[in-house]
Enzyme design. Structure first.
Site, PDB file in Angstrom:
ATOM      1  N   ASP A  65       0.994  -1.354   0.018  1.00 29.49           N
ATOM      2  CA  ASP A  65      -0.213   0.064  -0.025  1.00 29.49           C
ATOM      3  C   ASP A  65       0.803   1.353  -0.036  1.00 29.49           C
ATOM      4  OD1 ASP A  65       0.961   0.423   2.691  1.00 29.49           O
ATOM      5  OD2 ASP A  65      -1.347   0.381   3.545  1.00 29.49           O
ATOM      6  N   CYS A  95       2.871  -2.966   4.252  1.00 27.71           N
ATOM      7  CA  CYS A  95       2.333  -1.757   4.434  1.00 27.71           C
ATOM      8  C   CYS A  95       2.983  -0.897   5.359  1.00 27.71           C
ATOM      9  CB  CYS A  95       0.833  -1.952   4.878  1.00 27.71           C
ATOM     10  SG  CYS A  95       0.634  -3.272   6.463  1.00 27.71           S
ATOM     11  N   THR A 152       3.192  -1.009   8.546  1.00 28.23           N
ATOM     12  CA  THR A 152       3.592  -1.923   9.894  1.00 28.23           C
ATOM     13  C   THR A 152       3.795  -3.114   9.530  1.00 28.23           C
ATOM     14  OG1 THR A 152       1.300  -2.196  10.623  1.00 28.23           O
ATOM     15  CG2 THR A 152       2.288  -0.281  11.682  1.00 28.23           C
ATOM     16  N   HIS A 197      10.672 -23.668  10.183  1.00 28.59           N
ATOM     17  CA  HIS A 197       9.786 -24.272  10.941  1.00 28.59           C
ATOM     18  C   HIS A 197       8.163 -24.192  10.459  1.00 28.59           C
ATOM     19  CE1 HIS A 197      12.420 -24.447  14.839  1.00 28.59           C
ATOM     20  NE2 HIS A 197      12.879 -25.031  13.759  1.00 28.59           N
ATOM     21  N   HIS A 210       7.992 -30.464  12.354  1.00 29.67           N
ATOM     22  CA  HIS A 210       7.654 -29.100  12.071  1.00 29.67           C
ATOM     23  C   HIS A 210       6.369 -29.100  10.827  1.00 29.67           C
ATOM     24  CE1 HIS A 210      10.519 -27.344  14.565  1.00 29.67           C
ATOM     25  NE2 HIS A 210      11.505 -27.903  14.058  1.00 29.67           N
TER      26      HIS A 210
HETATM   27  C1  RB5 Z   1      -1.961   2.934   6.186  1.00 31.92           C
HETATM   28  O1  RB5 Z   1      -2.101   4.162   6.929  1.00 31.92           O
HETATM   29  C2  RB5 Z   1      -1.755   2.031   7.263  1.00 31.92           C
HETATM   30  O2  RB5 Z   1      -2.602   1.808   8.395  1.00 31.92           O
HETATM   31  C3  RB5 Z   1      -1.234   0.814   6.712  1.00 31.92           C
HETATM   32  O3  RB5 Z   1      -0.397   0.918   5.885  1.00 31.92           O
HETATM   33  C4  RB5 Z   1      -0.812  -0.434   7.840  1.00 31.92           C
HETATM   34  O4  RB5 Z   1       0.213   0.086   8.665  1.00 31.92           O
HETATM   35  C5  RB5 Z   1      -1.793  -1.202   8.350  1.00 31.92           C
HETATM   36  O5  RB5 Z   1      -1.536  -2.075   9.201  1.00 31.92           O
END
Ligand code: RB5
Length: 152
Positions: free
Chosen positions: A9, A72, A74, A105, A140
């Site tokens: 994203d 994305c 995070t 694993h 595993h």
């Molecule tokens: C987008 O702002 C952010 O929420 C997305 O990239 C991600 O971090 C969501 O988990």
């Protein structure tokens, strides 16, 4: 050499570009289904598109992918979304050790990373650890089978 499918994203455009460069340097063909601008998109849509294409290619056995990558801000949103899709095992490694374990694993087929995360170890090194290891099998494999039974 292998093929990798990648999607991201708006929170991970630069990271995606870094990952593509690294994989191409290693000889992989990378198919990019992610966005290339900061315009906001919804990460579940990206995760769904990438995972469905990954699974469809595997079933067709033509032009299949070795693994897929989602990114994305995070890595959390794409990894949660990916793990809702039957047949996907997605890990969100935070370091080289867990990237290797994700293959040895857990035999994951998708890796997730965060473009806004400051990792102590480079994502490229985590990728190398995953690429250069193999599922250990044995006990595993039995545990991975049990994970997949949770989808039933
Ligand atoms: C987008 O702002 C952010 O929420 C997305 O990239 C991600 O971090 C969501 O988990």
């Amino acid at each position: 050499m292998g093929r990798v499918l990648i999607g991201n994203d708006h929170g991970a455009v630069e990271l995606k570009q870094r990952i593509v460069r690294h994989l191409e340097k290693r000889g992989f063909t990378v198919v990019n289904r992610g966005v290339n601008s900061d315009d906001a998109v919804d990460y579940p849509d990206i995760a769904q598109d990438v995972c469905e294409e990954f699974l469809a290619a595997r079933h067709a056995e033509e032009d299949s992918f070795d693994f897929a990558i989602l990114a994305c801000g995070t890595g959390i949103g794409v990894s949660i979304s990916a793990n809702k899709i039957h047949g996907i095992r997605c890990a969100l490694p935070q370091n080289i050790f867990s990237a290797r374990m994700a293959r040895e694993h857990n035999d994951v087929n998708v890796l997730a990373f965060g473009g806004r995360v400051e990792y102590a170890e480079p994502v490229e090194a985590m990728l190398d650890a995953y690429i250069d290891s193999r599922p250990e099998g044995g006990r595993h494999a039995n545990r991975v089978r049990k994970i997949m039974e949770l989808e039933e």
